[in-house]
Design an enzyme around this catalytic site. Structure first.
Site, short mmCIF file in Angstrom:
data_model
loop_
_atom_site.label_atom_id
_atom_site.label_comp_id
_atom_site.label_asym_id
_atom_site.label_seq_id
_atom_site.Cartn_x
_atom_site.Cartn_y
_atom_site.Cartn_z
CD GLU A 115 -50.03 13.98 24.81
OE1 GLU A 115 -50.08 12.74 24.75
OE2 GLU A 115 -50.75 14.65 25.56
CD GLU A 125 -53.13 13.92 27.53
OE1 GLU A 125 -52.97 14.44 28.66
OE2 GLU A 125 -52.43 12.99 27.11
CG PHE A 173 -53.66 5.59 23.04
CD1 PHE A 173 -53.86 4.37 22.41
CD2 PHE A 173 -52.37 6.08 23.16
CE1 PHE A 173 -52.78 3.64 21.92
CE2 PHE A 173 -51.28 5.36 22.68
CZ PHE A 173 -51.49 4.14 22.06
CG ASP A 222 -57.91 4.36 25.92
OD1 ASP A 222 -58.51 3.36 26.32
OD2 ASP A 222 -57.46 4.47 24.76
CG PHE A 223 -54.45 9.47 26.58
CD1 PHE A 223 -54.50 8.27 27.29
CD2 PHE A 223 -53.34 9.71 25.79
CE1 PHE A 223 -53.48 7.33 27.19
CE2 PHE A 223 -52.32 8.78 25.68
CZ PHE A 223 -52.39 7.59 26.38
CB ILE A 224 -61.18 11.74 25.85
CG1 ILE A 224 -62.02 12.99 25.59
CG2 ILE A 224 -62.05 10.64 26.45
CD1 ILE A 224 -61.30 14.09 24.85
CG HIS A 273 -52.70 2.85 26.28
ND1 HIS A 273 -52.55 2.74 27.64
CD2 HIS A 273 -51.89 3.87 25.90
CE1 HIS A 273 -51.68 3.65 28.06
NE2 HIS A 273 -51.27 4.35 27.02
#
Lengths: 324, 319
Positions: free
Chosen positions: A29, A60, A83, A85-87, A129
């Site tokens: 992104e 993602e 980030f 955190d997006f995993i 984040h």
């Protein structure tokens, strides 16, 4: 050696590798036109074109999953998930697909991909984040986990990661992007599993990762004024972990403090402490202490966020405790 | 689409090969020779067979947990498959994968997959590699009605369309995700209707008519090869057996199964081929006894093969 910041060093690593190997593509992104929200992929689109530098939708699972598929079919993806955190929304493609594929297929697959993500607190980005999640990735066989602390390490380790034939999780602490330092020119790699002694010392070993390396270094400076000589060891890669390098340092200093920004409970420090306790217990003159974040999400409010992040004072206190 | 006699016979043999393999696996599972979960493809053979008829070894497929049929149709070796199901060292994955993870990357088989919806992003990725390398290859993503409701499927289809990837999404709608019937799990009559959301062609075919499947797939695959992007083919079909071996199937009526057995894809093709005198009773017997022998050989190979050594436990985690 030229001076550049952490983000520029990562950018340079991309360029060196993309010029060398036409099968490397970058996707994620805002990695193209925007150049990455922290500027890491700036200029790549202009230099390499949109076949090799792909802006993606906010998707993602597909960013990770297409990388796994493409890597299996002959490409070398370097993807950015913004980030860490997006995993969560893409985790299956990483831990059930990328990490296990080689083993499940009896060794026949090769998945050369790098998944770059920014981590860490310090800019008021709050709970979704700002996390550090390295222990989670360390717990998954099949992944390699890289966490650099300096611009030079960032470049050498990223080039190594891109050349590795396994899925590599590359964690970049966001407070490090502006950090300046000397960076070796051109093509060079830093092997995985080699800890780096960032400061030599005799009395206590401080194992620290990412941004905490710098907090530990300033703590060590202050401790020196008090007559305590602290050795700061940066593992640089958490899997593979340089167990021997850490143990050698502990054998010299006989004391160990582990510092990381992720929460203390079941964090990467727990594994390091357990390894040292199992393999070098007799060399220890004091209990192993950990300085890490409390067991709560990362808060927004500045005083709370600062209290969440392990501080120089906490490290100094822990060192003094093991020195008693 | 004019299929040659050879192509028609090949498809007949492939469907029978899958059926024979699966029936034997059911028996071996019941006998305790095969551990774990097995999900059989009996009744759905026309889908894999019809689709793979238009693929070459340089094309990729991603499969599902019900993957034996895809593997056989793509050219997988039944000896290596059977040995894998037995957990033997000589199996496709050295016994480390089992039924849900068989892969043969030399044949473009990117693996069966234990995660529902795990495959679509991988297929788009393989298609991306084909497009990037300009090698004329395509990827086919087999996925079930259950996977059609997963977010990964949406993401893979959307990205595939944005990037015009050479991928064909082949949905096997067998009406059930274990007990969950599509009547309760989706609110449009056809999964193919969702293709409109991606501006890709979406067609519904009778998944028990191998010729219809073959024609639809050939069109989608040819479109992908020409660089015109992805498409979605929904094959309406039915699994004769439970979700997994041992599933009592209390969630569906026996009469429903009987209705679908009437539409069994193998007798349907057999009848057609007999009408045009491509098959005779003698030829059918010859094919079926040949397959029985191949199956017995595969079983013997699996039986006689050694288990992996315990020393191999932690091998193959990293390259």
């Amino acid at each position: 050696m030229p001076n550049m910041n952490f983000a520029q060093a990562l950018n340079d690593a991309h360029k060196v590798e993309m010029e060398r190997d036409a099968n490397i593509y970058v996707a994620g992104e805002d990695v193209g036109v925007y150049g990455g929200i922290f500027g890491v992929t700036a200029g790549l689109l202009d230099q390499f074109g949109d076949k090799r530098v792909k802006d993606t939708p906010i998707t993602e699972s597909a960013i990770v999953g297409t990388a796994v598929g493409a890597a299996t079919a002959g490409l070398r993806p370097v993807i950015e998930l913004m980030f860490v955190d997006f995993i969560g929304v893409a985790l299956d493609q990483l831990y059930n697909q990328a990490a296990k594929m080689k083993y499940m297929f009896g060794g026949k697959a090769k998945i050369p991909m790098v998944l770059r993500m920014t981590c860490g607190a310090g800019i008021g980005a709050a709970a979704q984040h700002s996390q550090c999640l390295e222990a989670m990735f360390m717990h998954l066989p099949g992944l390699k986990v890289v966490m650099p602390s300096t611009p030079n390490d960032a470049k050498g380790l990223l080039i190594e990661a891109i050349r590795d034939d396994n899925p590599v999780v590359f964690l970049e602490h966001k407070m490090l992007y502006a950090l300046e330092g000397e960076v070796a020119e051109g093509d060079f790699t830093i092997p995985f599993g080699q800890a780096d002694i960032k400061r030599e010392g005799q009395d206590v070993t401080i194992v620290a990762t990412a941004n905490m390396v710098h907090t530990a270094l300033s703590a060590a400076e202050k401790l020196a004024a008090d007559g305590i000589s602290a050795e700061v060891v940066d593992p640089r890669t958490l899997y593979p972990l340089d167990e021997e390098g850490i143990i050698q340092s502990v054998k010299k200093t006989h004391r160990l403090v582990i510092v990381h920004e992720e929460v203390k409970f079941a964090g990467s420090g727990a594994e390091i402490a357990a390894i040292v306790a199992e393999k070098a217990f007799d060399y220890l003159d004091a209990p192993i202490l950990r300085v890490a974040a409390p067991f709560c999400p990362v808060p927004f409010s500045q005083p709370l966020e600062q209290a969440f992040i392990p501080s120089e004072e906490e490290i100094i206190d822990a060192v003094k405790k093991v020195m008693e | 689409m004019d299929l040659t006699n050879e192509q028609l016979l090949d498809m007949y043999v492939t469907m029978n090969k899958i059926r024979t393999f699966e029936n034997r696996v059911a028996e071996l599972f019941a006998d305790g020779k095969i551990p774990g979960f097995v999900h059989l493809y009996v009744g759905e053979e026309a889908v894999a067979t019809g689709v793979c008829a238009s693929l070459t070894d340089q094309d990729y497929i991603t499969s599902t947990h019900r993957g034996h049929g895809h593997l056989i149709a793509k050219g997988g070796d039944i000896k290596l498959m059977m040995a894998e199901l037995f957990g033997k060292k000589t199996g496709y994955c050295k016994g480390k994968g089992g039924s849900m993870h068989i892969a043969d990357l030399n044949l473009g088989i990117m693996g069966a997959n234990g995660i529902v919806g795990g495959g679509p992003p991988l297929a788009s990725g393989a298609a991306l590699a084909c497009q990037y390398l300009g090698n004329d290859g395509v990827a086919v993503c087999f996925f079930g009605d259950g996977a059609s409701n997963q977010g990964t499927t949406h993401e893979a289809m959307n990205l595939a369309t944005c990037w015009k990837l050479p991928v064909v999404f082949v949905n096997e709608n067998n009406m059930y995700g274990i007990s969950s019937c599509t009547l309760n799990s989706m609110c449009v009559p056809n999964i193919a209707d969702r293709a409109a959301a991606y501006d890709m062609p979406g067609v519904v075919v009778d998944g028990n008519d191998v010729i219809a499947v073959c024609e639809a797939a050939a069109e989608g695959i040819s479109r992908a090869r020409q660089g015109k992007g992805p498409s979605l083919i929904e094959c309406k079909t039915y699994r004769h057996r439970g979700h997994f071996e041992g599933d009592p199937c209390a969630y569906r009526e026996d009469s429903e199964l009987e209705e679908w057995k009437e539409k069994d894809p193998i007798p349907r093709l057999e009848q057609k081929l007999m009408e045009i005198e491509l098959l005779t009773d003698a030829k059918i017997n010859e094919i079926k006894s040949g397959l029985q022998k191949d199956m017995a050989d595969a079983e013997q190979f699996a039986e006689e093969s050694p288990f992996p050594d315990v020393s191999e436990l932690t091998e193959d985690v990293y390259t």
